[in-house]
Design a protein around this motif. Structure first.
Motif, PDB file in Angstrom:
ATOM      1  N   GLU A  97      -2.256   4.516   1.727  1.00  0.00           N
ATOM      2  CA  GLU A  97      -1.126   4.029   2.529  1.00  0.00           C
ATOM      3  C   GLU A  97      -1.282   4.459   3.988  1.00  0.00           C
ATOM      4  O   GLU A  97      -1.091   3.666   4.910  1.00  0.00           O
ATOM      5  CB  GLU A  97       0.185   4.570   1.961  1.00  0.00           C
ATOM      6  CG  GLU A  97       1.397   4.191   2.767  1.00  0.00           C
ATOM      7  CD  GLU A  97       2.657   4.882   2.278  1.00  0.00           C
ATOM      8  OE1 GLU A  97       3.677   4.199   2.117  1.00  0.00           O
ATOM      9  OE2 GLU A  97       2.620   6.121   2.061  1.00  0.00           O
ATOM     10  N   HIS A 115       7.698  -1.493   9.335  1.00  0.00           N
ATOM     11  CA  HIS A 115       8.997  -0.835   9.171  1.00  0.00           C
ATOM     12  C   HIS A 115       9.219  -0.380   7.735  1.00  0.00           C
ATOM     13  O   HIS A 115       9.912   0.604   7.493  1.00  0.00           O
ATOM     14  CB  HIS A 115      10.118  -1.763   9.632  1.00  0.00           C
ATOM     15  CG  HIS A 115      10.038  -2.062  11.093  1.00  0.00           C
ATOM     16  ND1 HIS A 115       9.895  -3.325  11.585  1.00  0.00           N
ATOM     17  CD2 HIS A 115      10.028  -1.240  12.163  1.00  0.00           C
ATOM     18  CE1 HIS A 115       9.819  -3.286  12.904  1.00  0.00           C
ATOM     19  NE2 HIS A 115       9.893  -2.021  13.279  1.00  0.00           N
ATOM     20  N   GLU A 116       8.640  -1.113   6.798  1.00  0.00           N
ATOM     21  CA  GLU A 116       8.719  -0.727   5.386  1.00  0.00           C
ATOM     22  C   GLU A 116       7.366  -0.963   4.755  1.00  0.00           C
ATOM     23  O   GLU A 116       6.706  -1.954   5.050  1.00  0.00           O
ATOM     24  CB  GLU A 116       9.761  -1.571   4.644  1.00  0.00           C
ATOM     25  CG  GLU A 116      11.190  -1.348   5.098  1.00  0.00           C
ATOM     26  CD  GLU A 116      12.149  -2.249   4.334  1.00  0.00           C
ATOM     27  OE1 GLU A 116      12.284  -2.052   3.108  1.00  0.00           O
ATOM     28  OE2 GLU A 116      12.732  -3.143   4.964  1.00  0.00           O
ATOM     29  N   GLU A 118       5.312  -0.129   0.748  1.00  0.00           N
ATOM     30  CA  GLU A 118       5.322   0.504  -0.573  1.00  0.00           C
ATOM     31  C   GLU A 118       4.164  -0.032  -1.394  1.00  0.00           C
ATOM     32  O   GLU A 118       3.673  -1.141  -1.151  1.00  0.00           O
ATOM     33  CB  GLU A 118       6.656   0.282  -1.287  1.00  0.00           C
ATOM     34  CG  GLU A 118       7.059  -1.148  -1.465  1.00  0.00           C
ATOM     35  CD  GLU A 118       8.489  -1.305  -1.969  1.00  0.00           C
ATOM     36  OE1 GLU A 118       8.639  -1.892  -3.050  1.00  0.00           O
ATOM     37  OE2 GLU A 118       9.424  -0.862  -1.278  1.00  0.00           O
ATOM     38  N   TYR A 138       4.250  -4.744   2.693  1.00  0.00           N
ATOM     39  CA  TYR A 138       4.885  -4.183   3.880  1.00  0.00           C
ATOM     40  C   TYR A 138       5.577  -5.310   4.625  1.00  0.00           C
ATOM     41  O   TYR A 138       5.298  -6.488   4.412  1.00  0.00           O
ATOM     42  CB  TYR A 138       3.851  -3.483   4.780  1.00  0.00           C
ATOM     43  CG  TYR A 138       2.813  -4.417   5.345  1.00  0.00           C
ATOM     44  CD1 TYR A 138       3.023  -5.047   6.565  1.00  0.00           C
ATOM     45  CD2 TYR A 138       1.646  -4.708   4.646  1.00  0.00           C
ATOM     46  CE1 TYR A 138       2.089  -5.931   7.082  1.00  0.00           C
ATOM     47  CE2 TYR A 138       0.713  -5.576   5.149  1.00  0.00           C
ATOM     48  CZ  TYR A 138       0.944  -6.191   6.368  1.00  0.00           C
ATOM     49  OH  TYR A 138       0.015  -7.069   6.868  1.00  0.00           O
ATOM     50  N   ARG A 139       6.491  -4.908   5.500  1.00  0.00           N
ATOM     51  CA  ARG A 139       7.162  -5.919   6.320  1.00  0.00           C
ATOM     52  C   ARG A 139       7.651  -5.322   7.622  1.00  0.00           C
ATOM     53  O   ARG A 139       7.792  -4.116   7.764  1.00  0.00           O
ATOM     54  CB  ARG A 139       8.298  -6.585   5.572  1.00  0.00           C
ATOM     55  CG  ARG A 139       9.487  -5.710   5.285  1.00  0.00           C
ATOM     56  CD  ARG A 139      10.543  -6.518   4.572  1.00  0.00           C
ATOM     57  NE  ARG A 139      11.604  -5.661   4.075  1.00  0.00           N
ATOM     58  CZ  ARG A 139      12.648  -6.113   3.443  1.00  0.00           C
ATOM     59  NH1 ARG A 139      12.775  -7.404   3.215  1.00  0.00           N
ATOM     60  NH2 ARG A 139      13.577  -5.297   3.019  1.00  0.00           N
ATOM     61  N   THR A 141      10.656  -5.790  10.728  1.00  0.00           N
ATOM     62  CA  THR A 141      12.016  -6.266  10.958  1.00  0.00           C
ATOM     63  C   THR A 141      12.230  -6.392  12.461  1.00  0.00           C
ATOM     64  O   THR A 141      11.400  -5.960  13.256  1.00  0.00           O
ATOM     65  CB  THR A 141      13.058  -5.291  10.359  1.00  0.00           C
ATOM     66  OG1 THR A 141      12.864  -3.996  10.938  1.00  0.00           O
ATOM     67  CG2 THR A 141      12.937  -5.203   8.847  1.00  0.00           C
ATOM     68  N   TRP A 151       7.666 -10.016   3.244  1.00  0.00           N
ATOM     69  CA  TRP A 151       6.748  -9.028   2.685  1.00  0.00           C
ATOM     70  C   TRP A 151       5.328  -9.574   2.720  1.00  0.00           C
ATOM     71  O   TRP A 151       5.060 -10.680   2.247  1.00  0.00           O
ATOM     72  CB  TRP A 151       7.129  -8.693   1.239  1.00  0.00           C
ATOM     73  CG  TRP A 151       8.355  -7.845   1.127  1.00  0.00           C
ATOM     74  CD1 TRP A 151       9.612  -8.266   0.827  1.00  0.00           C
ATOM     75  CD2 TRP A 151       8.447  -6.436   1.323  1.00  0.00           C
ATOM     76  NE1 TRP A 151      10.476  -7.200   0.828  1.00  0.00           N
ATOM     77  CE2 TRP A 151       9.793  -6.058   1.122  1.00  0.00           C
ATOM     78  CE3 TRP A 151       7.521  -5.442   1.649  1.00  0.00           C
ATOM     79  CZ2 TRP A 151      10.231  -4.747   1.228  1.00  0.00           C
ATOM     80  CZ3 TRP A 151       7.962  -4.130   1.758  1.00  0.00           C
ATOM     81  CH2 TRP A 151       9.307  -3.794   1.544  1.00  0.00           C
TER      82      TRP A 151
END
Length: 195
Positions: A97, A115-116, A118, A138-139, A141, A151
């Protein structure tokens, strides 16, 4: 003929100016990213160099950030203090990651950390015995060009049975494809064959 040569020369100069400007802009963005990261990790380096005590809380704060995680581990390792690295972040998943986020931050990619992020899945290709790729979703925003994809998938690997968590993966890549556009296995296969 003379007019054509002058036109071609002007066009070459114009293209060169654009390329040179792009080069300096990317260089400035990369330098800025490095400066911001050093502002966070620099105090740790100075403490370790001065043989001052470092708390696990300080390390945990930095290790939670995937864009800093592998750098923090390498700094601790260089000062023979890797035992201070948080156990919960000493996994291949967390290492993969971290490498993917660092790659995504480059100005030629997303230009910043997602921003995110997982873990989406792991994929083992049939032709690679005991080799696993880690696929993350991931994405972005807000006001970023990649928000329209929602995503997206990113790949890091392959990792084998002998791999350590912060071994540098041979392949790190994302084509910025959204989850509904390609499967995780399809993305891993493409990355494996093309990167």
């Amino acid at each position: 003929m003379k007019t054509i040569l002058i036109s071609v020369f002007v066009l070459i100069l114009f293209a060169g100016a654009i390329l040179l400007g792009a080069y300096y802009y990317l260089r400035w963005r990369l330098q800025r990213m490095i400066t911001l990261k050093y502002a966070v990790v620099g105090p740790l380096i100075r403490k370790l160099a001065a043989r001052e005590s470092v708390t696990r809380t300080e390390i945990l704060f930095m290790a939670k950030d995937p864009s800093l995680r592998h750098a923090v581990y390498r700094v601790l390792e260089a000062y023979n203090q890797s035992d201070l690295f948080p156990v919960e972040f000493f996994t291949i998943e967390k290492g993969a990651e971290s490498f993917l986020v660092t790659w995504l931050e480059f100005p030629t990619e997303l230009g910043q950390a997602p921003h995110e992020i997982e873990l989406y899945t792991t994929v083992a290709l049939e032709e690679l015995e005991d080799q696993t790729y880690y696929v993350f979703k991931y994405r972005m925003t807000g006001n970023h060009w990649a928000t329209e994809n929602n995503w997206m998938l990113g790949v890091a690997g392959p990792y084998g049975d002998e791999s350590m968590p912060y071994d540098i993966p041979r392949r790190i890549f994302s084509r910025f494809y959204s989850l509904d556009r390609i499967s995780a296995k399809g993305e891993v296969q493409w990355v494996h064959e093309n990167i």
